[in-house]
Design an enzyme around this catalytic site. Structure first.
Site, short mmCIF file in Angstrom:
data_model
loop_
_atom_site.label_atom_id
_atom_site.label_comp_id
_atom_site.label_asym_id
_atom_site.label_seq_id
_atom_site.Cartn_x
_atom_site.Cartn_y
_atom_site.Cartn_z
N ASP A 11 0.87 -1.16 0.00
CA ASP A 11 0.00 0.00 0.00
C ASP A 11 0.92 1.23 0.00
O ASP A 11 2.13 1.11 0.24
CB ASP A 11 -0.88 -0.03 1.25
CG ASP A 11 -1.64 1.25 1.46
OD1 ASP A 11 -2.38 1.65 0.55
OD2 ASP A 11 -1.47 1.87 2.52
N ASP A 13 -0.26 5.19 0.86
CA ASP A 13 -0.57 6.17 1.90
C ASP A 13 -0.64 5.51 3.27
O ASP A 13 -1.42 4.58 3.49
CB ASP A 13 -1.90 6.87 1.60
CG ASP A 13 -1.85 7.67 0.31
OD1 ASP A 13 -0.94 8.51 0.18
OD2 ASP A 13 -2.72 7.47 -0.56
N ASP A 173 -1.38 -0.54 5.98
CA ASP A 173 -1.64 0.02 7.31
C ASP A 173 -3.11 0.02 7.70
O ASP A 173 -3.44 0.41 8.82
CB ASP A 173 -1.12 1.46 7.39
CG ASP A 173 -1.94 2.41 6.52
OD1 ASP A 173 -2.05 2.13 5.30
OD2 ASP A 173 -2.46 3.41 7.04
#
Length: 223
Positions: A11, A13, A173
């Site tokens: 991922d 961001d 995250d």
């Protein structure tokens, strides 16, 4: 660990770059532009990882679809203008991210990729700003897929690289990343420094506290 090809998907961001200030600012600007009360910062960060239409539906569920679409366009405009103005400072790499990418990229049988809720324009701009062009052999973006947690991004990355599910990991995250990994049948590795609290990553098979923890964990997973 054998020299079987392995696919390591990231991922962006909240995992590789700290873009929360830019995301919150652009989201606030989008709501301001339409004369609507802006969501609180925790609410904005809770939708990071979703594609923009789904994110706006979560943040403004009381608004009709036309208004949500205008919010999406206002966000895109604000985010793009701010990125052009600030360059790499718009979304700085987390400390240690580049060093990790260098180390993984140096392993011949490791293939690195991205699975992100960003648009192609947004991801390309970020990669160019940070000079990350050499690292990622597959780049899956929101333009071409259903929103996370649908497994489409991971499925497409595997199809592009020819790597089996058991030789693939997804690192992110948010709960959306971990749910996507589970839906695709690949191990999900959560990171503790992002925008969803670690305790929300219930479908992660592992959670790491630092980039330095990842190489050893990959060795354990694939041994």
């Amino acid at each position: 660990m054998s020299d079987q090809l392995r696919l390591i998907l990231f991922d962006v961001d909240g995992t590789l770059v700290d873009s929360q200030a830019a995301i919150v600012s652009s989201m606030t600007s989008a709501f301001d532009a339409l004369g609507l009360p802006a969501p609180a910062r925790p609410a904005i960060l809770s939708i990071v990882g979703l594609s923009l239409p789904q994110a706006m539906a979560c943040l403004a569920p009381e608004q009709e679809s036309g208004t949500q679409n205008r919010l999406v366009e206002a966000y895109k405009h604000s985010y793009h203008q701010t990125r052009l103005a600030l360059g790499a400072a718009h979304s700085p790499l987390f400390p240690g991210a580049r060093e990790l990418l260098d180390a993984l990229h140096a392993v011949p049988h490791f293939l690195l990729g991205v699975a992100t809720g960003k648009s192609k324009r947004g991801l390309d701009g970020l990669i160019e700003a940070h000079g990350l062009e050499k690292y990622f052999v597959t780049r899956q973006v929101a333009d071409h897929h259903p929103s996370k947690p649908h497994p489409s991004m991971i499925d497409a990355a595997r199809a592009e690289t020819g790597v089996r599910a058991c030789d693939t990991v997804m690192i992110g995250d948010t709960s959306f990343d971990m749910d996507m990994a589970a839906a695709a049948g690949v191990p999900g590795i959560g990171v503790s420094w992002g925008y969803h609290p670690p305790q929300s990553l219930t479908r992660a098979q592992h959670v790491i506290a630092a980039f330095d923890d990842l190489p050893k964990l990959l060795n354990e997973i694939w041994t």
